[in-house]
Design a protein around this motif. Structure first.
Motif, PDB file in Angstrom:
ATOM      1  N   GLU A   1      29.857  63.545  34.664  1.00  0.00           N
ATOM      2  CA  GLU A   1      30.935  63.943  35.564  1.00  0.00           C
ATOM      3  C   GLU A   1      31.313  62.802  36.504  1.00  0.00           C
ATOM      4  OE1 GLU A   1      29.801  67.546  37.569  1.00  0.00           O
ATOM      5  OE2 GLU A   1      29.152  68.501  35.712  1.00  0.00           O
ATOM      6  N   PRO A   2      32.600  62.583  36.699  1.00  0.00           N
ATOM      7  CA  PRO A   2      33.018  61.563  37.656  1.00  0.00           C
ATOM      8  C   PRO A   2      32.607  61.940  39.076  1.00  0.00           C
ATOM      9  CG  PRO A   2      34.847  62.287  36.261  1.00  0.00           C
ATOM     10  CD  PRO A   2      33.724  63.252  36.047  1.00  0.00           C
TER      11      PRO A   2
ATOM     12  N   PRO B   1      39.347  65.889  34.487  1.00  0.00           N
ATOM     13  CA  PRO B   1      38.080  65.150  34.486  1.00  0.00           C
ATOM     14  C   PRO B   1      36.853  66.023  34.255  1.00  0.00           C
ATOM     15  CG  PRO B   1      39.464  64.443  36.316  1.00  0.00           C
ATOM     16  CD  PRO B   1      40.142  65.634  35.709  1.00  0.00           C
ATOM     17  N   LEU B   2      36.935  67.326  34.542  1.00  0.00           N
ATOM     18  CA  LEU B   2      35.776  68.206  34.393  1.00  0.00           C
ATOM     19  C   LEU B   2      35.787  68.993  33.089  1.00  0.00           C
ATOM     20  CD1 LEU B   2      35.362  69.534  38.052  1.00  0.00           C
ATOM     21  CD2 LEU B   2      34.072  67.733  36.897  1.00  0.00           C
ATOM     22  N   ASN B   3      36.732  68.739  32.204  1.00  0.00           N
ATOM     23  CA  ASN B   3      36.671  69.386  30.901  1.00  0.00           C
ATOM     24  C   ASN B   3      35.390  68.967  30.181  1.00  0.00           C
ATOM     25  OD1 ASN B   3      39.082  70.737  31.128  1.00  0.00           O
ATOM     26  ND2 ASN B   3      40.243  69.346  29.814  1.00  0.00           N
ATOM     27  N   PRO B   4      34.637  69.909  29.624  1.00  0.00           N
ATOM     28  CA  PRO B   4      33.459  69.514  28.842  1.00  0.00           C
ATOM     29  C   PRO B   4      33.852  68.637  27.660  1.00  0.00           C
ATOM     30  CG  PRO B   4      33.423  71.867  29.352  1.00  0.00           C
ATOM     31  CD  PRO B   4      34.781  71.366  29.735  1.00  0.00           C
ATOM     32  N   LEU B   5      32.882  67.918  27.115  1.00  0.00           N
ATOM     33  CA  LEU B   5      33.144  67.043  25.977  1.00  0.00           C
ATOM     34  C   LEU B   5      33.629  67.861  24.781  1.00  0.00           C
ATOM     35  CD1 LEU B   5      30.053  64.655  26.029  1.00  0.00           C
ATOM     36  CD2 LEU B   5      32.360  64.172  26.886  1.00  0.00           C
ATOM     37  N   SER B   6      34.619  67.340  24.099  1.00  0.00           N
ATOM     38  CA  SER B   6      35.105  67.970  22.875  1.00  0.00           C
ATOM     39  C   SER B   6      34.272  67.495  21.692  1.00  0.00           C
ATOM     40  CB  SER B   6      36.572  67.600  22.642  1.00  0.00           C
ATOM     41  OG  SER B   6      36.679  66.212  22.348  1.00  0.00           O
TER      42      SER B   6
ATOM     43  N   VAL C   1      37.495  63.208  41.137  1.00  0.00           N
ATOM     44  CA  VAL C   1      37.985  64.513  40.695  1.00  0.00           C
ATOM     45  C   VAL C   1      38.996  65.069  41.694  1.00  0.00           C
ATOM     46  CG1 VAL C   1      37.315  66.883  40.175  1.00  0.00           C
ATOM     47  CG2 VAL C   1      35.862  64.985  39.429  1.00  0.00           C
ATOM     48  N   GLN C   2      38.677  64.955  42.978  1.00  0.00           N
ATOM     49  CA  GLN C   2      39.551  65.556  43.981  1.00  0.00           C
ATOM     50  C   GLN C   2      40.863  64.802  44.143  1.00  0.00           C
ATOM     51  OE1 GLN C   2      36.568  65.620  47.080  1.00  0.00           O
ATOM     52  NE2 GLN C   2      36.201  67.811  46.799  1.00  0.00           N
ATOM     53  N   ALA C   3      40.857  63.513  43.787  1.00  0.00           N
ATOM     54  CA  ALA C   3      42.089  62.729  43.878  1.00  0.00           C
ATOM     55  C   ALA C   3      42.920  62.817  42.600  1.00  0.00           C
ATOM     56  CB  ALA C   3      41.751  61.263  44.168  1.00  0.00           C
ATOM     57  N   TYR C   4      42.381  63.471  41.590  1.00  0.00           N
ATOM     58  CA  TYR C   4      43.061  63.499  40.297  1.00  0.00           C
ATOM     59  C   TYR C   4      44.365  64.289  40.355  1.00  0.00           C
ATOM     60  CZ  TYR C   4      44.068  64.854  35.488  1.00  0.00           C
ATOM     61  OH  TYR C   4      44.697  65.095  34.292  1.00  0.00           O
TER      62      TYR C   4
END
Length: 642
Positions: free
Chosen positions: A53-54, A18-23, A59-62
């Motif tokens: 960012e979500p 979820p924290l990958n920057p936009l491609s 993010v922590q539950a991902y």
């Protein structure tokens, strides 16, 4: 030296996160969705595109393989009307999730485009008052270099709701000449970016044009390179100690993710040591450069390099000049240009290790112990050039659990004419002044010290009064003040009391029963020096205190508010803390103001040696003992024998 060239998001065998920057593909998709919703025209430009960012709970539950709703935040500007728009676009669902039109009279404007800056000199050449001011000074119009700057807000009724910049100018004698050395002082132009014209010229005073050249390698500054410095080589024959998996970095006991956007630049996420969280998200969220010259043509000089200019878009490509030594990994960064298309900034982020001297050492008289261990640190950094100044931002992780941020300021001071010793500048060269100013940064630290239940205590060193408890007057101890509400947590540093702020988890203890924590160590330099009632003190209220603590809210990202450009003030932290929420044992965000107060020196001309500012986060009872006992001794071959 090794290099890695990675376009974000990077997937070296890892799943999406979820924290990958936009491609680049996601940026193109966001642009297409905006267009399909009828929001583009010939006059509309993209100001900002970045990952939305979500929420941290998502993010922590991902878990790998979970579906991710990839969203982009997009700011648009219609150059024909000056109207700004704030959108959230779901790339996954192929739709606009939210759309808000920015009320410029209330909220300020979206940041300034490069395309807007590029048009300024043409507007000046169409202005008779400006040309007359140049003619009076005997200057060739084509050799005048315009420097458009953010306008601020000063109660000028004719500017309310209008998109304004103010323009100072410098003279360039030839293509090799450095214009910053020749300020055309005493005159300023006001430009309406929407109407595309100069609205006002103030010609206060005619001051001599400083004539001495300013290039570092031109007379009178040019000197032969010295020949008495022998080479220093940094080598790691077995390679680097860190590993890279997508945008996740592992080194020693540390693990974190990194991101990048054009407003904040480099961001760190989910920073943990030995599997234990410390900081959920860390960034430099704003900076302001307030100037001290009160003259009619310069009183308004107060720049928010992030909120007004989006300084991350000016990140240096380290292909053009590497500033690190050793085994280096570089990362490319993909951003959106002003047409909404992806743009790759090559070698934007630098990752490497550095030796850092002695970590711990002791030679004992009783048991014959003679041990020493060397320290090293992991460095992740980027450098940018915005106008005359260059800034580097370096995050350091140490083997003893310390986290450090160091801001490096260099480049060329913003010059004026020198008006004498009673003025507000230093004479740097004959007739050339450099106004007094500050560089103030705001670090946003979304803390997670061994979990999300955190408290903040202000800890001062205080002397114990003489008396039965202290008959000899030598006693002192730490005095702890717990900050329980946002209204109590607007604090200033005090080096005379060795003041630090402890962020602890009351639900976790070490083996001695002490609450685990990290201490924020400020440098304790001055906060904003402008008068409390001044425009800049209202607009940069975050800089009036060294510490703010707020309850976590994902919408509260920026200390001076979402829209800083011509915002009238009291946005950001003043509005956040007005809610006066409970911060005692909560999910909290710590905001720290730090920086430089710069009285320029002749030694800062023609190019300023790096000046430093920053802070440290150091573990306090987070560990049971020194966490660096496991660092091996250096090989004997590294020691010289006489």
């Amino acid at each position: 030296m090794s290099t890695a060239f990675l376009e974000t998001p990077t997937t070296t065998g890892s799943s999406e996160h979820p924290l990958n920057p936009l491609s680049a593909e996601e940026i193109r998709a966001a642009r297409r969705i905006v267009d399909e919703n009828g929001l583009l025209s010939d006059s509309v430009r993209f100001v900002f595109v970045a990952l939305e960012e979500p929420h941290k709970s998502v993010v922590q539950a991902y878990a790998p393989g979970d579906p991710i709703d990839r969203q982009a935040r997009v700011l648009l500007l219609d150059r024909a009307t000056g109207q700004g728009s704030d959108l959230v676009v779901s790339v996954t669902q192929q739709k606009v999730v939210s759309l808000e039109h920015v009320d410029a009279a209330v909220d300020g404007h979206v940041p300034i485009l490069d395309q807007e800056f590029e048009d300024i000199e043409a507007f000046l050449l169409d202005c008779p008052e400006w040309l007359a001011a140049m003619d009076k000074r005997g200057l060739t119009h084509a050799d005048v270099r315009a420097v458009p700057l953010s306008a601020g807000v000063f109660g000028h009724e004719d500017e309310v709701g209008k998109r304004i910049v103010r323009v100072l100018a410098f003279y360039q004698y030839d293509a090799a000449d450095l214009p910053w050395a020749h300020p055309i002082d005493g005159v300023v132009a006001y430009v309406d970016l929407t109407e595309r014209r100069v609205t006002k010229v103030i010609d206060e005073i005619e001051l001599p044009l400083p004539a001495e050249r300013g290039q570092w390698d031109a007379e009178p500054h040019a000197v032969p390179p010295r020949t008495d410095l022998k080479p220093i080589e940094i080598i790691q024959p077995e390679g680097a100690s860190f590993t890279v998996d997508g945008n996740q970095i592992s080194w020693a006991d540390w693990k974190f993710r990194f991101g990048f956007d054009v407003r904040e630049g480099l961001t760190l996420h989910q920073l943990s040591i030995a599997g234990r969280p410390v900081v959920y998200r860390a960034s430099i969220a704003e900076m302001v450069v307030p100037y001290a010259d009160p003259s009619p043509v310069r009183y308004w000089q107060n720049y928010f390099d992030q909120g007004e200019y989006l300084f991350g878009r000016y990140t240096n490509s380290l292909e053009l000049g590497c500033d690190c030594l050793g085994e280096i990994t570089y990362f490319d960064v993909t951003i959106a240009d002003e047409d909404g298309n992806p743009k790759v900034m090559k070698n934007a982020i630098c990752l490497h290790e550095e030796d850092y001297g002695v970590l711990w050492k002791h030679t004992d008289m009783f048991n014959g112990m003679a041990e020493v261990r060397r320290s090293r640190r992991l460095v992740i950094s980027f450098f940018l050039t915005i106008g005359n100044y260059d800034y580097g931002f370096y995050w350091y992780l140490y083997l003893d659990g310390t986290i450090q941020l160091e801001a490096k300021a260099t480049g060329i001071v913003f010059a004026s004419a020198y008006r004498g010793p009673d003025g507000f500048s230093t004479e740097m060269a004959p007739g050339l002044g450099a106004p007094f100013h500050q560089h103030l940064f705001s670090a946003r630290l979304d803390m997670e010290v061994d979990g999300q239940c955190n408290v903040v205590e202000e800890v001062d060193a205080v002397a114990v009064p003489m008396g039965p408890e202290n008959p000899w007057g030598n006693a002192f101890r730490p005095q702890r003040t717990r900050l329980t509400r946002e209204s109590e947590a607007m604090r200033t540093a005090d080096n005379l009391k060795a003041r630090v702020w402890h962020i602890t988890n009351p639900e976790k203890t070490n083996r001695l029963g002490q609450h685990v924590g990290y201490a924020l160590h400020p440098e304790g330099q001055p906060a904003l020096l402008a008068h409390p009632t001044s425009s800049i003190a209202q607009r940069a209220a975050f800089a009036t205190k060294h510490l703010w603590v707020t309850k976590y809210d994902p919408a509260e990202r920026y200390p001076a508010g979402r829209f800083v450009n011509q915002n009238p003030g009291n946005a950001g932290l003043p509005a956040y803390v007005a809610q006066d929420r409970d911060i005692d044992g909560q999910d909290i965000v710590v905001w720290h103001t730090f920086g430089l107060t710069h009285f320029p020196r002749p030694e800062d001309w023609p190019v300023m040696p790096v000046d430093y500012a920053g802070f440290k986060l150091k573990p306090v009872s987070f560990f049971d003992r020194n966490p660096a006992l496991n660092v091996p001794a250096a090989p004997k071959s590294h020691c010289c024998e006489s």
